[in-house]
Design a protein around this motif. Structure first.
Motif, mmCIF file in Angstrom:
data_model
loop_
_atom_site.group_PDB
_atom_site.id
_atom_site.type_symbol
_atom_site.label_atom_id
_atom_site.label_comp_id
_atom_site.label_asym_id
_atom_site.label_seq_id
_atom_site.Cartn_x
_atom_site.Cartn_y
_atom_site.Cartn_z
ATOM 1 N N ALA A 76 0.837 -1.210 0.000
ATOM 2 C CA ALA A 76 0.000 0.000 0.000
ATOM 3 C C ALA A 76 0.867 1.254 0.000
ATOM 4 C CB ALA A 76 -0.922 -0.011 1.222
ATOM 5 N N LEU A 77 2.009 1.217 0.680
ATOM 6 C CA LEU A 77 2.920 2.357 0.700
ATOM 7 C C LEU A 77 3.502 2.604 -0.690
ATOM 8 C CD1 LEU A 77 4.607 4.550 2.073
ATOM 9 C CD2 LEU A 77 6.234 2.780 2.791
ATOM 10 N N ARG A 78 3.913 1.547 -1.363
ATOM 11 C CA ARG A 78 4.465 1.698 -2.711
ATOM 12 C C ARG A 78 3.421 2.284 -3.655
ATOM 13 N NH1 ARG A 78 9.225 -1.490 -3.668
ATOM 14 N NH2 ARG A 78 8.694 -1.483 -5.880
ATOM 15 N N LEU A 79 2.170 1.829 -3.521
ATOM 16 C CA LEU A 79 1.096 2.357 -4.357
ATOM 17 C C LEU A 79 0.877 3.852 -4.096
ATOM 18 C CD1 LEU A 79 -1.158 1.861 -6.400
ATOM 19 C CD2 LEU A 79 -2.651 1.195 -4.490
ATOM 20 N N GLN A 80 0.907 4.223 -2.809
ATOM 21 C CA GLN A 80 0.733 5.633 -2.443
ATOM 22 C C GLN A 80 1.871 6.476 -3.011
ATOM 23 O OE1 GLN A 80 -1.771 6.932 -0.769
ATOM 24 N NE2 GLN A 80 -1.097 8.781 0.309
ATOM 25 N N LEU A 81 3.101 5.971 -2.921
ATOM 26 C CA LEU A 81 4.250 6.699 -3.470
ATOM 27 C C LEU A 81 4.126 6.857 -4.982
ATOM 28 C CD1 LEU A 81 7.238 5.106 -1.465
ATOM 29 C CD2 LEU A 81 6.204 7.361 -1.135
ATOM 30 N N ALA A 82 3.658 5.809 -5.649
ATOM 31 C CA ALA A 82 3.492 5.878 -7.105
ATOM 32 C C ALA A 82 2.467 6.931 -7.489
ATOM 33 C CB ALA A 82 3.072 4.508 -7.643
ATOM 34 N N GLU A 83 1.362 6.981 -6.753
ATOM 35 C CA GLU A 83 0.319 7.966 -7.056
ATOM 36 C C GLU A 83 0.819 9.389 -6.827
ATOM 37 O OE1 GLU A 83 -2.899 6.780 -4.578
ATOM 38 O OE2 GLU A 83 -3.544 5.129 -5.895
ATOM 39 N N MET A 84 1.580 9.603 -5.729
ATOM 40 C CA MET A 84 2.096 10.941 -5.436
ATOM 41 C C MET A 84 3.154 11.348 -6.455
ATOM 42 S SD MET A 84 2.236 10.732 -1.252
ATOM 43 C CE MET A 84 2.255 12.498 -0.914
ATOM 44 N N ALA A 85 3.985 10.415 -6.885
ATOM 45 C CA ALA A 85 5.017 10.719 -7.878
ATOM 46 C C ALA A 85 4.375 11.072 -9.216
ATOM 47 C CB ALA A 85 5.964 9.539 -8.041
ATOM 48 N N LYS A 86 3.371 10.285 -9.646
ATOM 49 C CA LYS A 86 2.698 10.565 -10.913
ATOM 50 C C LYS A 86 2.020 11.931 -10.882
ATOM 51 C CE LYS A 86 0.166 6.851 -11.400
ATOM 52 N NZ LYS A 86 -0.777 5.905 -12.027
#
Length: 392
Positions: free
Chosen positions: A362-372
């Protein structure tokens, strides 16, 4: 009030002293000072606390309490006294004369740990600069053995003054040389950051109170082997790795930085500014919090204070409440993702266990969304930079 721990051989036996001046963060059990002492290789012989409205100008604690500590040290065979607060050079010198023992404070203890843990050339330079700056205020103490000398014909000033002035000049020259060498490091880091910016890299820095589990989380995310241990200041040198986020279809730059702590000496903040600049220049701060520690609100406040000092207060944050597996049953969160107010702003929060792996997907997904989201916000700026030839 004191508590006795069994001594170990070949270690400095220390008496821990804390003075409650009415401040909200006072550590009644001197737990953190004890951990710092153990990290520096000392053995805690006893702990003693007292209350004062204000520090005593001469002895910080007053003569009666100084006598009590001296007796306590004699009783347990202690060879050093450690204060949880910073002492002035005069207070330190007066206490040593009164107790007939070496007396040091929290600032020197942290400096000692940093000197033991620094591994990189940059880290060693930063610690050396902080140590030299600390020593410049302690020169009088070093030359107190000359006080019995009397002046004579052709001698000017007080006893030992010539040697003090010589040392002060030598320290000044050493500080100047060390600062010049650090400036080269700052320029090198600045060049590296510019290169990352040219490659349109999204940068993330891990920040947090010491022993919150930053290095363990760093290792879990990037499969690195950065040193991680259940102790204060396990990591001093910044480590940067590429983290591939499949959900975003790109890699981001992830940096693990030095941990913060209450009353971090200003000399260390100044000396480590090159390292901490990674946090100030980041696109996102992963603020790692030890969720199992009941004092986490105070620890978060200390981290925010340091971030303000280094100019990183406005960098977007994602709160990562680590050590979910160590939280008491009654304190377990109802949901693993929510928001929390920090300095008047609602900041996204996620609960994880870096040790067990819980919550990391879930953390990796959150980081991906914030980076995009961040990279999609400025396509016009990127295109302009390409036209100007600043992006390769």
């Amino acid at each position: 009030m004191s508590s006795i721990d069994s001594p170990a051989q070949h270690q400095t036996l220390a008496i821990l002293v804390g003075v409650d001046l009415g401040l909200p963060h006072f550590d009644q059990e001197l737990e953190e000072l004890g951990l710092l002492a153990q990290t520096a290789g000392m053995q805690v012989a006893a702990r003693i606390t007292c209350k004062r409205r204000a520090p005593d100008a001469a002895l910080f604690i007053g003569s009666g309490k100084a006598d009590e500590i001296k007796l306590l040290a004699q009783m347990h065979g202690a060879t050093e006294v450690l204060f949880d607060q910073s002492l002035s050079p005069a207070q330190q010198r007066n206490l040593e004369r009164h107790m007939e023992l070496p007396v040091n404070d929290r600032t020197l203890l942290i400096l000692t740990i940093f000197a033991q843990r620094a591994r990189s050339h940059e880290g060693k330079l930063q610690v050396e600069l902080a140590r030299l700056q600390y020593l410049t205020t302690r020169l009088v103490r070093r030359w107190s053995h000359l006080e019995r000398q009397s002046g004579g014909i052709g001698m000017r000033g007080g006893p030992g003054e010539k040697q003090i002035e010589l040392d002060r000049r030598m320290l000044g020259e050493s500080i100047k040389r060390t600062k010049e060498r650090l400036q080269k490091v700052v320029r090198q880091r600045s060049t590296q950051r510019r290169q990352r910016n040219r490659r349109d890299t999204y940068t993330i820095s891990l920040v947090g109170y010491t022993n919150a589990g930053k290095s363990t989380l760093f290792n879990a995310l990037v499969k690195a082997r950065a040193y991680a241990a259940d102790q204060l200041f396990a990591t001093l040198d910044t480590t940067t790795r590429q983290l591939y986020l499949g959900e975003a279809g790109r890699s981001v730059s992830l940096s693990d930085t030095v941990g913060f702590i209450r009353d971090l000496p200003h000399g260390l903040i100044d000396a480590f500014r090159a390292t901490l600049q990674e946090a100030a220049d980041a696109d996102l701060l992963l603020h790692v919090v030890d969720a199992s520690n009941p004092n986490f609100p105070e620890q978060m406040a200390e981290v925010q204070n340091v971030l303000r000092e280094i100019g990183a207060a406005d960098v977007p944050q994602l709160l990562v409440f680590n050590k979910l597996d160590m939280m008491d049953a009654e304190r377990q969160p109802l949901q693993l993702q929510d928001t929390m107010e920090v300095d008047g702003l609602q900041v996204p929060r996620i609960f994880v266990s870096a040790q067990k792996g819980t919550g990391l997907p879930a953390l990796r997904l959150q980081l991906a969304e914030m980076a995009k989201a961040a990279l999609n916000e400025s396509p016009e700026i990127i295109e302009a930079d390409v036209r100007l030839g600043t992006i390769e």
